[in-house]
Design a protein around this motif. Structure first.
Motif, PDB file in Angstrom:
ATOM      1  N   ASN A 286      69.460 -23.925 -57.718  1.00  0.00           N
ATOM      2  CA  ASN A 286      69.791 -24.922 -56.711  1.00  0.00           C
ATOM      3  C   ASN A 286      71.246 -25.356 -56.728  1.00  0.00           C
ATOM      4  OD1 ASN A 286      67.355 -24.577 -55.645  1.00  0.00           O
ATOM      5  ND2 ASN A 286      66.466 -26.475 -56.414  1.00  0.00           N
ATOM      6  N   GLU A 287      71.993 -24.904 -57.744  1.00  0.00           N
ATOM      7  CA  GLU A 287      73.435 -25.137 -57.703  1.00  0.00           C
ATOM      8  C   GLU A 287      74.082 -24.294 -56.614  1.00  0.00           C
ATOM      9  OE1 GLU A 287      75.270 -26.400 -61.872  1.00  0.00           O
ATOM     10  OE2 GLU A 287      74.218 -24.493 -61.956  1.00  0.00           O
ATOM     11  N   LEU A 288      73.299 -23.349 -56.087  1.00  0.00           N
ATOM     12  CA  LEU A 288      73.851 -22.472 -55.053  1.00  0.00           C
ATOM     13  C   LEU A 288      73.459 -22.913 -53.645  1.00  0.00           C
ATOM     14  CD1 LEU A 288      73.291 -19.143 -56.967  1.00  0.00           C
ATOM     15  CD2 LEU A 288      75.469 -20.246 -56.491  1.00  0.00           C
ATOM     16  N   LEU A 289      72.785 -24.052 -53.542  1.00  0.00           N
ATOM     17  CA  LEU A 289      72.503 -24.582 -52.202  1.00  0.00           C
ATOM     18  C   LEU A 289      73.819 -25.037 -51.582  1.00  0.00           C
ATOM     19  CD1 LEU A 289      69.314 -26.748 -52.822  1.00  0.00           C
ATOM     20  CD2 LEU A 289      69.470 -24.724 -51.355  1.00  0.00           C
ATOM     21  N   PHE A 290      73.937 -24.922 -50.281  1.00  0.00           N
ATOM     22  CA  PHE A 290      75.187 -25.319 -49.629  1.00  0.00           C
ATOM     23  C   PHE A 290      75.354 -26.832 -49.664  1.00  0.00           C
ATOM     24  CE2 PHE A 290      75.432 -21.022 -48.505  1.00  0.00           C
ATOM     25  CZ  PHE A 290      76.748 -20.780 -48.128  1.00  0.00           C
ATOM     26  N   GLU A 291      76.580 -27.238 -49.984  1.00  0.00           N
ATOM     27  CA  GLU A 291      76.932 -28.653 -50.039  1.00  0.00           C
ATOM     28  C   GLU A 291      77.594 -29.015 -48.708  1.00  0.00           C
ATOM     29  OE1 GLU A 291      79.934 -31.344 -52.859  1.00  0.00           O
ATOM     30  OE2 GLU A 291      79.678 -29.217 -53.260  1.00  0.00           O
TER      31      GLU A 291
END
Ligand code: COA
Ligand code: MG
Length: 299
Positions: A260-265
């Motif tokens: 989930n660190e790779l979800l778009f911010e």
């Protein structure tokens, strides 16, 4: 705005940006002059804004990777196929490999970036990204559109798309495959110049979500499985899907990142312009003309 183990996934919501004259004056003073000239040629305001935000995302990415660089000294060039890349000054000492890619469609402009400290010259982590609105508004029946697009996908890919029930689900699956393919060709830098049927995706997860990253789709090129690739897929909202193609994932990527660190911010204009310093003079006349451009449709 953070770099998570060297990986950045940012999305800018173009619809939420009010884009005042002040915003435009600042933003268009913070891009390279040749890009300002290129942007002026856009007929529609929507296209202008999307491409402008893409440039600013790139600048912000480099600034976050290399905070010691002056914002207004950051320079990009384009390769022979138009892909932008960062060009450090000869005197800059950069002990990392930096790669990034930008995409824009409808409501969003996105950037995927990679900043790898432990890298091997022959095995550098590279990224490509594509965002798509999952909508078909071509006017023709969907089946006719699929017929016209026949050569875009392989029989296996069409099977996945057509197995979905109902036109919306089939459109979602079509756009998802499109995003995957484009993220792949954009990573390589060739764009849509190669036979798209030579790229064959196999998908294991049926539906994408906005809260989890899917990373189990695999690809073959000209029949050969491509083992050093990871594809990240997610939704930005109910209508937009995004795919990031990561080639040669680094050790940091494979061992230290949580999915989930790779979800778009989501980043807004204020954050986009953090630490921004004009490269060129503010051009009020140019900015006023831009605001007078037509809208394609209400964003
Ligand atoms: N590879 C990867 N990224 C590229 C690229 C390339 N060859 N060319 C441009 N880009 C980047 C740019 O940042 C561009 O933003 P900009 O148009 O605001 O400068 C961004 O990708 C556009 O991506 P996206 O929003 O997803 O656009 P698209 O869906 O219209 O497709 C390409 C982009 C690159 C896939 C498509 O234009 C293409 O196939 N081009 C052919 C490449 C080529 O041979 N070009 C020769 C002309 S110089
Ligand atoms: Mg695209």
């Amino acid at each position: 705005m953070s770099i998570k183990n060297g990986n950045v996934r940012w999305a800018f919501d173009l619809r939420s940006w009010r884009c005042t004259l002040n915003d435009l004056e600042l933003a268009t003073a913070c891009i390279q002059p040749e890009e300002k000239d290129r942007l002026a040629k856009f007929h529609f305001l929507d296209d202008f804004k999307a491409s402008l935000v893409g440039r600013l995302l790139m600048r912000q990415f480099i600034k976050v990777c290399l905070p010691e660089l002056d914002y207004n000294a950051i320079r990009f060039e384009r390769d022979s196929r138009g892909k932008p890349f960062f060009r450090p000054n000869a005197t800059d000492q950069i002990a990392a490999h930096i790669d990034f890619n930008v995409s824009h469609h409808e409501r969003y402009a996105v950037l995927a970036g990679s900043f790898t400290k432990n890298f091997n010259e022959n095995n550098r982590q590279l990224v490509g990204v594509d965002v798509m609105k999952m909508e078909y508004s071509g006017g023709k029946p969907l089946s006719e559109f699929f017929r016209l697009m026949h050569s875009t996908f392989t029989p296996n890919e069409w099977q996945f798309i057509k197995a979905r029930s109902g036109e919306q689900k089939q459109t979602d699956a079509f756009m998802r495959h499109w995003c995957l393919k484009e993220s792949y060709v954009k990573n390589i830098g060739v764009g849509i110049t190669i036979d798209l049927q030579s790229i064959d995706f196999r998908l294991s997860t049926v539906d994408l979500s906005a809260t989890d990253i899917v990373r189990n789709s695999v690809v073959s090129f000209e029949g050969a499985p491509q083992n050093h690739w990871v594809f990240e897929e997610s939704l930005l909202d109910n209508d937009h899907c995004v795919a990031v193609a990561v080639k040669n994932p680094s050790t940091e990527y494979t061992t230290e990142l949580s999915q989930n660190e790779l979800l778009f911010e989501m980043i807004d204009f204020e954050r986009l312009m953090k630490d921004a310093k004009p490269l060129i003079a503010v051009d009020s006349e140019y900015s006023r003309k831009v605001l007078g451009k037509q809208l394609k449709k209400t964003l």
